[in-house]
Design a protein around this motif. Structure first.
Motif, PDB file in Angstrom:
ATOM      1  N   ALA A  21       0.836  -1.207   0.000  1.00 21.17           N
ATOM      2  CA  ALA A  21       0.000   0.000   0.000  1.00 21.17           C
ATOM      3  C   ALA A  21       0.868   1.253   0.000  1.00 21.17           C
ATOM      4  O   ALA A  21       0.538   2.234  -0.660  1.00 21.17           O
ATOM      5  CB  ALA A  21      -0.927   0.002   1.211  1.00 21.17           C
ATOM      6  N   GLY A  22       1.982   1.237   0.738  1.00 26.76           N
ATOM      7  CA  GLY A  22       2.881   2.385   0.755  1.00 26.76           C
ATOM      8  C   GLY A  22       3.503   2.634  -0.606  1.00 26.76           C
ATOM      9  O   GLY A  22       3.614   3.780  -1.054  1.00 26.76           O
ATOM     10  N   PRO A  37      -4.762  12.321   0.473  1.00 21.17           N
ATOM     11  CA  PRO A  37      -5.926  11.492   0.835  1.00 21.17           C
ATOM     12  C   PRO A  37      -6.090  10.263  -0.064  1.00 21.17           C
ATOM     13  O   PRO A  37      -6.577   9.234   0.387  1.00 21.17           O
ATOM     14  CB  PRO A  37      -7.111  12.445   0.680  1.00 21.17           C
ATOM     15  CG  PRO A  37      -6.522  13.791   0.901  1.00 21.17           C
ATOM     16  CD  PRO A  37      -5.143  13.725   0.313  1.00 21.17           C
ATOM     17  N   LEU A  38      -5.652  10.339  -1.293  1.00 21.98           N
ATOM     18  CA  LEU A  38      -5.720   9.186  -2.185  1.00 21.98           C
ATOM     19  C   LEU A  38      -4.814   8.063  -1.682  1.00 21.98           C
ATOM     20  O   LEU A  38      -5.171   6.884  -1.765  1.00 21.98           O
ATOM     21  CB  LEU A  38      -5.326   9.595  -3.605  1.00 21.98           C
ATOM     22  CG  LEU A  38      -5.494   8.545  -4.686  1.00 21.98           C
ATOM     23  CD1 LEU A  38      -6.944   8.086  -4.763  1.00 21.98           C
ATOM     24  CD2 LEU A  38      -5.034   9.097  -6.011  1.00 21.98           C
ATOM     25  N   GLY A  39      -3.675   8.412  -1.122  1.00 23.01           N
ATOM     26  CA  GLY A  39      -2.776   7.415  -0.548  1.00 23.01           C
ATOM     27  C   GLY A  39      -3.395   6.716   0.648  1.00 23.01           C
ATOM     28  O   GLY A  39      -3.192   5.517   0.855  1.00 23.01           O
ATOM     29  N   ILE A  40      -4.166   7.445   1.436  1.00 21.36           N
ATOM     30  CA  ILE A  40      -4.839   6.857   2.591  1.00 21.36           C
ATOM     31  C   ILE A  40      -5.961   5.919   2.143  1.00 21.36           C
ATOM     32  O   ILE A  40      -6.185   4.871   2.748  1.00 21.36           O
ATOM     33  CB  ILE A  40      -5.368   7.968   3.525  1.00 21.36           C
ATOM     34  CG1 ILE A  40      -4.184   8.762   4.085  1.00 21.36           C
ATOM     35  CG2 ILE A  40      -6.207   7.395   4.644  1.00 21.36           C
ATOM     36  CD1 ILE A  40      -4.559  10.028   4.798  1.00 21.36           C
ATOM     37  N   ILE A  41      -6.621   6.267   1.053  1.00 20.98           N
ATOM     38  CA  ILE A  41      -7.667   5.396   0.516  1.00 20.98           C
ATOM     39  C   ILE A  41      -7.063   4.068   0.060  1.00 20.98           C
ATOM     40  O   ILE A  41      -7.658   3.005   0.255  1.00 20.98           O
ATOM     41  CB  ILE A  41      -8.420   6.103  -0.633  1.00 20.98           C
ATOM     42  CG1 ILE A  41      -9.228   7.264  -0.053  1.00 20.98           C
ATOM     43  CG2 ILE A  41      -9.310   5.135  -1.394  1.00 20.98           C
ATOM     44  CD1 ILE A  41      -9.844   8.173  -1.086  1.00 20.98           C
ATOM     45  N   TRP A  77       2.584   0.613   5.838  1.00 15.19           N
ATOM     46  CA  TRP A  77       2.264   1.680   4.881  1.00 15.19           C
ATOM     47  C   TRP A  77       3.000   2.970   5.232  1.00 15.19           C
ATOM     48  O   TRP A  77       3.627   3.581   4.374  1.00 15.19           O
ATOM     49  CB  TRP A  77       0.751   1.903   4.881  1.00 15.19           C
ATOM     50  CG  TRP A  77       0.290   3.118   4.146  1.00 15.19           C
ATOM     51  CD1 TRP A  77       0.153   3.251   2.802  1.00 15.19           C
ATOM     52  CD2 TRP A  77      -0.108   4.368   4.725  1.00 15.19           C
ATOM     53  NE1 TRP A  77      -0.302   4.516   2.510  1.00 15.19           N
ATOM     54  CE2 TRP A  77      -0.468   5.214   3.666  1.00 15.19           C
ATOM     55  CE3 TRP A  77      -0.191   4.841   6.031  1.00 15.19           C
ATOM     56  CZ2 TRP A  77      -0.921   6.511   3.883  1.00 15.19           C
ATOM     57  CZ3 TRP A  77      -0.636   6.122   6.235  1.00 15.19           C
ATOM     58  CH2 TRP A  77      -0.994   6.950   5.176  1.00 15.19           C
ATOM     59  N   TYR A  78       2.924   3.360   6.482  1.00 14.46           N
ATOM     60  CA  TYR A  78       3.517   4.622   6.913  1.00 14.46           C
ATOM     61  C   TYR A  78       5.032   4.626   6.733  1.00 14.46           C
ATOM     62  O   TYR A  78       5.604   5.576   6.208  1.00 14.46           O
ATOM     63  CB  TYR A  78       3.149   4.886   8.380  1.00 14.46           C
ATOM     64  CG  TYR A  78       3.618   6.222   8.884  1.00 14.46           C
ATOM     65  CD1 TYR A  78       2.927   7.378   8.550  1.00 14.46           C
ATOM     66  CD2 TYR A  78       4.756   6.334   9.684  1.00 14.46           C
ATOM     67  CE1 TYR A  78       3.344   8.617   9.001  1.00 14.46           C
ATOM     68  CE2 TYR A  78       5.180   7.569  10.135  1.00 14.46           C
ATOM     69  CZ  TYR A  78       4.475   8.701   9.795  1.00 14.46           C
ATOM     70  OH  TYR A  78       4.910   9.917  10.233  1.00 14.46           O
ATOM     71  N   ILE A  79       5.680   3.553   7.145  1.00 11.71           N
ATOM     72  CA  ILE A  79       7.134   3.483   7.051  1.00 11.71           C
ATOM     73  C   ILE A  79       7.585   3.459   5.600  1.00 11.71           C
ATOM     74  O   ILE A  79       8.503   4.195   5.201  1.00 11.71           O
ATOM     75  CB  ILE A  79       7.665   2.266   7.825  1.00 11.71           C
ATOM     76  CG1 ILE A  79       7.461   2.485   9.321  1.00 11.71           C
ATOM     77  CG2 ILE A  79       9.126   2.002   7.513  1.00 11.71           C
ATOM     78  CD1 ILE A  79       7.690   1.256  10.164  1.00 11.71           C
ATOM     79  N   SER A  80       6.937   2.628   4.764  1.00 10.17           N
ATOM     80  CA  SER A  80       7.377   2.526   3.382  1.00 10.17           C
ATOM     81  C   SER A  80       7.078   3.794   2.598  1.00 10.17           C
ATOM     82  O   SER A  80       7.919   4.260   1.819  1.00 10.17           O
ATOM     83  CB  SER A  80       6.732   1.318   2.692  1.00 10.17           C
ATOM     84  OG  SER A  80       5.337   1.434   2.667  1.00 10.17           O
ATOM     85  N   TRP A  81       5.913   4.393   2.792  1.00 11.10           N
ATOM     86  CA  TRP A  81       5.579   5.617   2.056  1.00 11.10           C
ATOM     87  C   TRP A  81       6.477   6.773   2.497  1.00 11.10           C
ATOM     88  O   TRP A  81       6.972   7.532   1.665  1.00 11.10           O
ATOM     89  CB  TRP A  81       4.109   5.972   2.264  1.00 11.10           C
ATOM     90  CG  TRP A  81       3.574   6.997   1.309  1.00 11.10           C
ATOM     91  CD1 TRP A  81       4.133   7.357   0.123  1.00 11.10           C
ATOM     92  CD2 TRP A  81       2.393   7.769   1.437  1.00 11.10           C
ATOM     93  NE1 TRP A  81       3.348   8.317  -0.492  1.00 11.10           N
ATOM     94  CE2 TRP A  81       2.278   8.575   0.300  1.00 11.10           C
ATOM     95  CE3 TRP A  81       1.420   7.843   2.410  1.00 11.10           C
ATOM     96  CZ2 TRP A  81       1.213   9.459   0.105  1.00 11.10           C
ATOM     97  CZ3 TRP A  81       0.360   8.714   2.211  1.00 11.10           C
ATOM     98  CH2 TRP A  81       0.266   9.505   1.080  1.00 11.10           C
TER      99      TRP A  81
END
Length: 87
Positions: A21-22, A37-41, A77-81
């Protein structure tokens, strides 16, 4: 032994999907801050994929498992993005 297998699957699969996801969030938003916001979706959709993927791996899910699954996916997700945005 089966409990260890289930616990490992409940940890690794959401973490891997979170990393995916990231990467997808980075590719879709192309580093543009107004499209965050698209990344969060994307994250939410891949957390939802866990609902269908984990039972196929013979994992019994309980209500309390979803907090851990969501957190593991969010952490990946948070770490990779964040890592990709800082390259």
């Amino acid at each position: 032994m089966a409990m260890n297998r289930e616990g490992l699957i409940k940890t690794v699969v959401p973490l891997i999907l979170g990393v995916v996801a990231g990467i997808l969030s980075f590719l879709i938003t192309d580093g543009i801050r107004s499209r965050d916001p698209l990344g969060i979706i994307v994250l939410v959709l891949l957390i939802y994929v866990n609902k269908f993927l984990l039972p196929k791996l013979d994992v019994n899910l309980e209500g309390k498992d979803w907090a851990a699954i969501s957190f593991m996916a969010f952490a990946g997700w948070y770490i990779s993005w964040t890592f990709l945005l800082n390259i």
